[in-house]
Design an enzyme around this catalytic site. Sequence first.
Site, PDB file in Angstrom:
ATOM      1  N   SER A 290       0.786  -1.581   0.251  1.00  0.00           N
ATOM      2  CA  SER A 290       0.333  -0.616  -0.400  1.00  0.00           C
ATOM      3  C   SER A 290       1.123   1.213  -0.239  1.00  0.00           C
ATOM      4  O   SER A 290       1.449   1.476   1.215  1.00  0.00           O
ATOM      5  CB  SER A 290      -0.821  -0.174   0.980  1.00  0.00           C
ATOM      6  OG  SER A 290      -1.235   1.262   0.944  1.00  0.00           O
TER       7      SER A 290
ATOM      8  N   HIS B 179      -1.090  -1.739  -4.335  1.00  0.00           N
ATOM      9  CA  HIS B 179      -2.866  -0.740  -3.590  1.00  0.00           C
ATOM     10  C   HIS B 179      -2.979   0.975  -3.183  1.00  0.00           C
ATOM     11  O   HIS B 179      -2.131   1.283  -3.140  1.00  0.00           O
ATOM     12  CB  HIS B 179      -2.666  -2.032  -1.829  1.00  0.00           C
ATOM     13  CG  HIS B 179      -4.062  -1.578  -1.738  1.00  0.00           C
ATOM     14  ND1 HIS B 179      -4.624  -2.469  -0.918  1.00  0.00           N
ATOM     15  CD2 HIS B 179      -4.299  -0.759  -0.263  1.00  0.00           C
ATOM     16  CE1 HIS B 179      -5.971  -2.426  -0.508  1.00  0.00           C
ATOM     17  NE2 HIS B 179      -5.942  -0.917  -0.222  1.00  0.00           N
TER      18      HIS B 179
ATOM     19  N   ASP C 259      -5.031   3.373  -2.029  1.00  0.00           N
ATOM     20  CA  ASP C 259      -6.018   4.092  -0.879  1.00  0.00           C
ATOM     21  C   ASP C 259      -6.901   5.281  -0.653  1.00  0.00           C
ATOM     22  O   ASP C 259      -5.833   6.095  -1.022  1.00  0.00           O
ATOM     23  CB  ASP C 259      -5.007   4.302   0.940  1.00  0.00           C
ATOM     24  CG  ASP C 259      -5.072   2.806   0.894  1.00  0.00           C
ATOM     25  OD1 ASP C 259      -6.324   1.787   0.545  1.00  0.00           O
ATOM     26  OD2 ASP C 259      -3.627   2.322   1.640  1.00  0.00           O
TER      27      ASP C 259
ATOM     28  N   MET D 129      -9.199   8.122   0.433  1.00  0.00           N
ATOM     29  CA  MET D 129      -9.963   9.048   1.454  1.00  0.00           C
ATOM     30  C   MET D 129     -10.337   9.727   0.251  1.00  0.00           C
ATOM     31  O   MET D 129      -9.529  10.784   0.189  1.00  0.00           O
ATOM     32  CB  MET D 129      -9.150   8.565   2.564  1.00  0.00           C
ATOM     33  CG  MET D 129      -8.009   7.692   2.759  1.00  0.00           C
ATOM     34  SD  MET D 129      -7.272   7.775   3.988  1.00  0.00           S
ATOM     35  CE  MET D 129      -6.672   5.624   4.283  1.00  0.00           C
TER      36      MET D 129
ATOM     37  N   HIS E  11      -8.770   1.203  -3.502  1.00  0.00           N
ATOM     38  CA  HIS E  11      -9.875   0.781  -2.468  1.00  0.00           C
ATOM     39  C   HIS E  11      -9.978   2.484  -1.917  1.00  0.00           C
ATOM     40  O   HIS E  11      -9.184   2.864  -1.805  1.00  0.00           O
ATOM     41  CB  HIS E  11      -8.681   0.340  -0.837  1.00  0.00           C
ATOM     42  CG  HIS E  11      -9.238   0.406   0.103  1.00  0.00           C
ATOM     43  ND1 HIS E  11      -9.069  -0.313   1.354  1.00  0.00           N
ATOM     44  CD2 HIS E  11     -10.722   0.500   0.588  1.00  0.00           C
ATOM     45  CE1 HIS E  11      -9.328  -0.274   2.549  1.00  0.00           C
ATOM     46  NE2 HIS E  11     -10.690   0.287   1.655  1.00  0.00           N
TER      47      HIS E  11
ATOM     48  N   MET F   6     -11.955   4.366  -0.034  1.00  0.00           N
ATOM     49  CA  MET F   6     -12.761   5.139   1.435  1.00  0.00           C
ATOM     50  C   MET F   6     -13.545   5.660   0.945  1.00  0.00           C
ATOM     51  O   MET F   6     -13.105   6.975   1.463  1.00  0.00           O
ATOM     52  CB  MET F   6     -10.964   4.741   2.414  1.00  0.00           C
ATOM     53  CG  MET F   6     -11.216   3.019   2.524  1.00  0.00           C
ATOM     54  SD  MET F   6      -9.548   3.242   3.397  1.00  0.00           S
ATOM     55  CE  MET F   6      -8.635   3.519   1.994  1.00  0.00           C
TER      56      MET F   6
ATOM     57  N   MET G 149     -11.319  -5.388   6.406  1.00  0.00           N
ATOM     58  CA  MET G 149     -10.509  -4.143   7.167  1.00  0.00           C
ATOM     59  C   MET G 149      -9.764  -5.237   8.284  1.00  0.00           C
ATOM     60  O   MET G 149     -10.242  -5.368   9.639  1.00  0.00           O
ATOM     61  CB  MET G 149     -10.980  -3.231   6.888  1.00  0.00           C
ATOM     62  CG  MET G 149     -11.236  -2.248   5.776  1.00  0.00           C
ATOM     63  SD  MET G 149      -9.768  -2.038   5.084  1.00  0.00           S
ATOM     64  CE  MET G 149      -9.041  -1.143   6.345  1.00  0.00           C
TER      65      MET G 149
ATOM     66  N   ASP H 271      -6.223  -6.566   4.966  1.00  0.00           N
ATOM     67  CA  ASP H 271      -5.732  -4.605   4.237  1.00  0.00           C
ATOM     68  C   ASP H 271      -6.052  -4.362   6.333  1.00  0.00           C
ATOM     69  O   ASP H 271      -6.538  -3.940   6.675  1.00  0.00           O
ATOM     70  CB  ASP H 271      -6.209  -4.282   3.223  1.00  0.00           C
ATOM     71  CG  ASP H 271      -6.018  -2.544   3.394  1.00  0.00           C
ATOM     72  OD1 ASP H 271      -4.421  -2.047   4.662  1.00  0.00           O
ATOM     73  OD2 ASP H 271      -6.932  -1.678   3.183  1.00  0.00           O
TER      74      ASP H 271
HETATM   75  C1  DX5 Z   1      -5.830   2.088   6.103  1.00  0.00           C
HETATM   76  C2  DX5 Z   1      -5.429   1.485   4.488  1.00  0.00           C
HETATM   77  C3  DX5 Z   1      -4.543   0.684   4.673  1.00  0.00           C
HETATM   78  C4  DX5 Z   1      -2.943   1.136   4.856  1.00  0.00           C
HETATM   79  C5  DX5 Z   1      -2.190  -0.284   5.391  1.00  0.00           C
HETATM   80  O1  DX5 Z   1      -6.953   2.653   6.167  1.00  0.00           O
HETATM   81  O2  DX5 Z   1      -6.430   0.865   3.810  1.00  0.00           O
HETATM   82  O3  DX5 Z   1      -4.317   0.164   2.833  1.00  0.00           O
HETATM   83  O4  DX5 Z   1      -2.408   1.067   3.921  1.00  0.00           O
HETATM   84  O5  DX5 Z   1      -1.650   0.395   6.340  1.00  0.00           O
HETATM   85  P1  DX5 Z   1      -0.224  -0.628   7.215  1.00  0.00           P
HETATM   86  O6  DX5 Z   1       0.296  -1.630   6.429  1.00  0.00           O
HETATM   87  O7  DX5 Z   1       0.266   0.382   7.858  1.00  0.00           O
HETATM   88  O8  DX5 Z   1      -1.737  -1.001   8.368  1.00  0.00           O
HETATM   89 ZN    ZN Z   2      -6.291   0.083   1.849  1.00  0.00          ZN
END
Ligand code: DX5
Ligand code: ZN
Length: 229
Positions: A8, A33, A35, A37, A66, A68, A137, A175
């Site tokens: 990620s 990956h 993320d 947000m 992903h 969010m 998650m 994740d």
């Molecule tokens: C959290 C993300 C993850 C995050 C994981 O909201 O969806 O993908 O990057 O990071 P680590 O591996 O540090 O928990």
């Molecule tokens: Zn993620």
Amino acid sequence: MSVLIAPSILSADFAALGEAIAAVERGGADLIHVDVMDGHFVPNITIGPPVVQSIKRVAVVPLDVHLMITDPDRYIDAFVQAGAAMVSVHVEVLPHLNRTVHAIKALGAKAGVVLNPATPVGALEEIAGDVDFVLVMSVNPGFGGQRFLPRSEVKVRAVRALLDRAGNQAPVEIDGGIDCQNVGRVVLAGARLIVAGSAIFHSGDPERATRELRAAAVGATAPPAARPA
Ligand code: DX5
Ligand code: ZN
């Protein structure tokens, strides 16, 4: 199915994403990956389609995006156009999840659904036959570097069982808080897509950390006699 490693980039240096991606690809990353947000669904803001488009130009492996965000329906098209090969959406924000999953597929991407830690596995009951993957998650989404929630292991097993009952071989993705110490447990529980952010990018050597995470994950799938003591 083999285990796929998905670093990620949330924990990478955003000023040097190209180098970060090249390093984990040298280490054998299978996916990147990404993320996304929006500051509404989660209390953090990250990146949008233009950044995904730039990443797509340098990444060799597919992008696992992903979302969010509170209104994924509005942005799915833009993220697929930008280069997402896999798009996952949270069940918590989607009253018409079936429509959304099929919209992602119709755009030519793999459709994943995501469960927050407090969302019951039963929320997938009616969609289990339609999904290309399920993301469990193992932290509350929003930030990297959080501690793995131990209950997630049981949840991975329950999701795997639900998909099996639906006759769907779609993989389970995990994740949040994954590292070399706990990856074996989640792989044994049935996870096959492994996301890790801080364990890779805060390690000082992302290439090596990717390789080590894969070794730890694959080691768990080997027959007990073949495992190191
Ligand atoms: C959290 C993300 C993850 C995050 C994981 O909201 O969806 O993908 O990057 O990071 P680590 O591996 O540090 O928990
Ligand atoms: Zn993620």
